[in-house]
Motif scaffolding. Structure first.
Motif, PDB file in Angstrom:
ATOM      1  N   ILE A 106       0.929  -1.214   0.086  1.00  0.00           N
ATOM      2  CA  ILE A 106      -0.103   0.110  -0.117  1.00  0.00           C
ATOM      3  C   ILE A 106       1.010   1.240   0.078  1.00  0.00           C
ATOM      4  O   ILE A 106       0.755   2.171  -0.817  1.00  0.00           O
ATOM      5  N   ALA A 107       1.834   1.423   0.889  1.00  0.00           N
ATOM      6  CA  ALA A 107       2.755   2.584   0.704  1.00  0.00           C
ATOM      7  C   ALA A 107       3.492   2.625  -0.527  1.00  0.00           C
ATOM      8  O   ALA A 107       3.816   3.625  -0.785  1.00  0.00           O
ATOM      9  N   TRP A 108       3.955   1.504  -1.160  1.00  0.00           N
ATOM     10  CA  TRP A 108       4.475   1.554  -2.414  1.00  0.00           C
ATOM     11  C   TRP A 108       3.474   2.042  -3.618  1.00  0.00           C
ATOM     12  O   TRP A 108       3.744   3.160  -4.136  1.00  0.00           O
ATOM     13  N   VAL A 109       2.095   1.821  -3.415  1.00  0.00           N
ATOM     14  CA  VAL A 109       0.983   2.451  -4.399  1.00  0.00           C
ATOM     15  C   VAL A 109       0.988   3.958  -3.927  1.00  0.00           C
ATOM     16  O   VAL A 109       0.793   4.772  -4.931  1.00  0.00           O
ATOM     17  N   VAL A 110       0.992   4.285  -2.863  1.00  0.00           N
ATOM     18  CA  VAL A 110       0.620   5.689  -2.576  1.00  0.00           C
ATOM     19  C   VAL A 110       1.980   6.526  -2.894  1.00  0.00           C
ATOM     20  O   VAL A 110       1.729   7.631  -3.323  1.00  0.00           O
ATOM     21  N   VAL A 111       3.242   6.054  -2.674  1.00  0.00           N
ATOM     22  CA  VAL A 111       4.487   6.755  -3.138  1.00  0.00           C
ATOM     23  C   VAL A 111       4.376   6.928  -4.921  1.00  0.00           C
ATOM     24  O   VAL A 111       4.499   8.057  -5.225  1.00  0.00           O
ATOM     25  N   VAL A 112       3.888   6.130  -5.402  1.00  0.00           N
ATOM     26  CA  VAL A 112       3.725   5.912  -6.949  1.00  0.00           C
ATOM     27  C   VAL A 112       2.927   7.088  -7.382  1.00  0.00           C
ATOM     28  O   VAL A 112       3.008   7.954  -8.090  1.00  0.00           O
ATOM     29  N   ALA A 113       1.750   6.911  -6.747  1.00  0.00           N
ATOM     30  CA  ALA A 113       0.755   8.028  -6.923  1.00  0.00           C
ATOM     31  C   ALA A 113       0.860   9.242  -6.641  1.00  0.00           C
ATOM     32  O   ALA A 113       0.770  10.062  -7.464  1.00  0.00           O
ATOM     33  N   VAL A 114       1.592   9.669  -5.709  1.00  0.00           N
ATOM     34  CA  VAL A 114       1.889  11.059  -5.276  1.00  0.00           C
ATOM     35  C   VAL A 114       3.191  11.661  -6.168  1.00  0.00           C
ATOM     36  O   VAL A 114       3.078  12.756  -6.286  1.00  0.00           O
ATOM     37  N   THR A 115       4.097  10.762  -6.628  1.00  0.00           N
ATOM     38  CA  THR A 115       5.135  11.282  -7.282  1.00  0.00           C
ATOM     39  C   THR A 115       5.220  11.087  -8.852  1.00  0.00           C
ATOM     40  O   THR A 115       6.188  11.532  -9.223  1.00  0.00           O
ATOM     41  N   THR A 116       4.144  10.596  -9.179  1.00  0.00           N
ATOM     42  CA  THR A 116       4.105  10.657 -10.721  1.00  0.00           C
ATOM     43  C   THR A 116       3.228  11.492 -11.321  1.00  0.00           C
ATOM     44  O   THR A 116       2.144  11.721 -10.790  1.00  0.00           O
ATOM     45  N   GLU A 117       3.611  12.139 -12.429  1.00  0.00           N
ATOM     46  CA  GLU A 117       2.930  13.172 -13.188  1.00  0.00           C
ATOM     47  C   GLU A 117       2.231  12.394 -14.567  1.00  0.00           C
ATOM     48  O   GLU A 117       3.069  11.694 -15.252  1.00  0.00           O
ATOM     49  N   VAL A 118       1.183  12.564 -14.886  1.00  0.00           N
ATOM     50  CA  VAL A 118       0.483  11.929 -15.889  1.00  0.00           C
ATOM     51  C   VAL A 118      -0.516  12.972 -16.441  1.00  0.00           C
ATOM     52  O   VAL A 118      -0.761  14.064 -15.863  1.00  0.00           O
ATOM     53  N   GLY A 119      -1.072  12.655 -17.638  1.00  0.00           N
ATOM     54  CA  GLY A 119      -1.863  13.683 -18.504  1.00  0.00           C
ATOM     55  C   GLY A 119      -3.425  13.609 -17.873  1.00  0.00           C
ATOM     56  O   GLY A 119      -4.391  14.376 -18.212  1.00  0.00           O
ATOM     57  N   ASN A 120      -3.766  12.610 -17.056  1.00  0.00           N
ATOM     58  CA  ASN A 120      -5.070  12.378 -16.530  1.00  0.00           C
ATOM     59  C   ASN A 120      -4.982  11.850 -15.067  1.00  0.00           C
ATOM     60  O   ASN A 120      -5.143  10.729 -14.663  1.00  0.00           O
ATOM     61  N   PRO A 121      -4.696  12.790 -14.317  1.00  0.00           N
ATOM     62  CA  PRO A 121      -4.741  12.500 -12.636  1.00  0.00           C
ATOM     63  C   PRO A 121      -5.693  11.719 -12.215  1.00  0.00           C
ATOM     64  O   PRO A 121      -5.734  11.190 -11.542  1.00  0.00           O
ATOM     65  N   PRO A 122      -7.150  12.084 -12.566  1.00  0.00           N
ATOM     66  CA  PRO A 122      -8.187  11.179 -12.104  1.00  0.00           C
ATOM     67  C   PRO A 122      -8.030   9.811 -12.164  1.00  0.00           C
ATOM     68  O   PRO A 122      -8.281   9.107 -11.516  1.00  0.00           O
ATOM     69  N   VAL A 123      -7.410   9.508 -13.486  1.00  0.00           N
ATOM     70  CA  VAL A 123      -7.411   8.014 -13.706  1.00  0.00           C
ATOM     71  C   VAL A 123      -6.122   7.390 -12.787  1.00  0.00           C
ATOM     72  O   VAL A 123      -6.250   6.200 -12.567  1.00  0.00           O
ATOM     73  N   LEU A 124      -5.034   8.405 -12.588  1.00  0.00           N
ATOM     74  CA  LEU A 124      -4.066   7.872 -11.834  1.00  0.00           C
ATOM     75  C   LEU A 124      -4.726   7.596 -10.339  1.00  0.00           C
ATOM     76  O   LEU A 124      -4.278   6.566  -9.772  1.00  0.00           O
ATOM     77  N   ALA A 125      -5.628   8.241  -9.789  1.00  0.00           N
ATOM     78  CA  ALA A 125      -5.986   8.315  -8.470  1.00  0.00           C
ATOM     79  C   ALA A 125      -6.892   7.234  -8.462  1.00  0.00           C
ATOM     80  O   ALA A 125      -6.823   6.426  -7.536  1.00  0.00           O
ATOM     81  N   ALA A 126      -7.554   6.820  -9.622  1.00  0.00           N
ATOM     82  CA  ALA A 126      -8.628   5.683  -9.450  1.00  0.00           C
ATOM     83  C   ALA A 126      -7.799   4.305  -9.720  1.00  0.00           C
ATOM     84  O   ALA A 126      -7.987   3.438  -8.953  1.00  0.00           O
ATOM     85  N   ALA A 127      -6.589   4.346 -10.338  1.00  0.00           N
ATOM     86  CA  ALA A 127      -5.734   3.172 -10.836  1.00  0.00           C
ATOM     87  C   ALA A 127      -5.177   2.788  -9.205  1.00  0.00           C
ATOM     88  O   ALA A 127      -4.839   1.460  -8.650  1.00  0.00           O
TER      89      ALA A 127
END
Length: 285
Positions: free
Chosen positions: A21-42
């Motif tokens: 879970i910590a891994w997922v949170v770190v990736v979600a917080v530090t990653t930049e994508v063109g569709n942030p809502p999809v990143l949050a859903a993933a």
């Protein structure tokens, strides 16, 4: 296998789930994508798979020899949930878009978000197998051989449920595909191949004469094939209503298959069957 060993494994599995879970949170917080809502859903979907592991480990850490028989269904449910939720996590992750120029976009965060749920789906089975092994060593198989009569009729009833529900989902797939425009052939093929696979799996189960026949011939192959055929659905994306609906239909079919597989495995003792014994059954069949 003892209760103390299961409790130790449970603590290790829960700790691994928290780390994922910590891994997922770190990736979600530090990653930049063109569709942030999809990143949050993933990230949310991947986190839900990992939460199943944490829950399974937490429950296993409290299991004793007296409570294992009552708790085995909890582990089966958590294992099935982790496998079923793996698919929407996979589909959403593959819908991520680049933050900058497409030519600079490689795999990016996709593999980083796919590893935790995949690992979680594997880890969730660890306490489940351990509990089944302990019960098998203490009391023998849940359904002693040959598994005919009432046990076989329950498997046949499970097959009937798959046939009926799979047929309804196939009708839904045709209805959704009919309003998808130029993507109708792709939607129709993908939807029918998965839903009719569920129907065929159910038909085969309705013809078994004992529970061990179901395990020997129809268990792993069909589940793996149906899950594999559902993988291309990730290319549909979420840009249209029809694409979302066809993914819901396919996900419903996958949930049916996973639930049936977990019920059949728990009922026939597949979790604690040694590999050599499985090979002997295959040779005899």
């Amino acid at each position: 296998m003892t209760g103390e060993q299961i409790r130790k494994r449970g603590l290790a599995v829960a700790a691994a789930g928290i780390a994922l879970i910590a891994w997922v949170v770190v990736v979600a917080v530090t990653t930049e994508v063109g569709n942030p809502p999809v990143l949050a859903a993933a990230a949310m979907a991947a986190g839900m798979v990992c939460l199943c592991v944490v829950a399974a480990g937490a429950v296993a850490s409290r299991v004793t020899e007296r409570t294992a028989a009552r708790m085995r269904h909890v582990f089966v449910v958590l294992t099935g949930a982790s496998v079923a939720l793996l698919f929407p996590s996979y589909w959403i992750t593959f819908d991520l878009e680049p933050a900058r120029m497409p030519e600079a976009w490689t795999l990016g965060p996709k593999p980083l978000l796919l590893v935790p749920p995949l690992a979680a789906a594997v880890l969730a089975a660890v306490p489940t197998r351990a509990v089944h092994r302990m019960l098998f060593e203490a009391d023998g198989p849940l359904v002693p051989e040959p598994g005919e009569g009432a046990p076989a009729r329950r498997v046949q009833a499970l097959g009937t449920v798959l046939v009926v529900a799979g047929s309804l989902l196939a009708v839904a797939a045709v209805a959704v595909s009919s309003m998808s425009g130029n993507r109708m052939p792709f939607f129709l093929f993908s939807g029918l191949v998965v839903t009719l696979g569920v129907v065929l799996y159910g038909v085969l189960l309705t013809r078994v004469t004992n529970v061990y026949m179901a395990r020997r011939k129809y268990f792993g192959g069909f589940v793996g094939a149906i899950c594999g055929l559902a993988s291309p659905v990730s290319t549909f994306g979420f840009e249209t209503v029809s694409s979302v609906l066809i993914e819901v239909v396919v996900f419903g079919a996958l949930v049916l298959v996973v639930v049936a597989a977990m019920v059949l495995a728990e009922y026939t003792g597949e979790f604690h069957t040694p590999l050599k014994e499985r090979r002997r059954w295959r040779v005899r069949s």
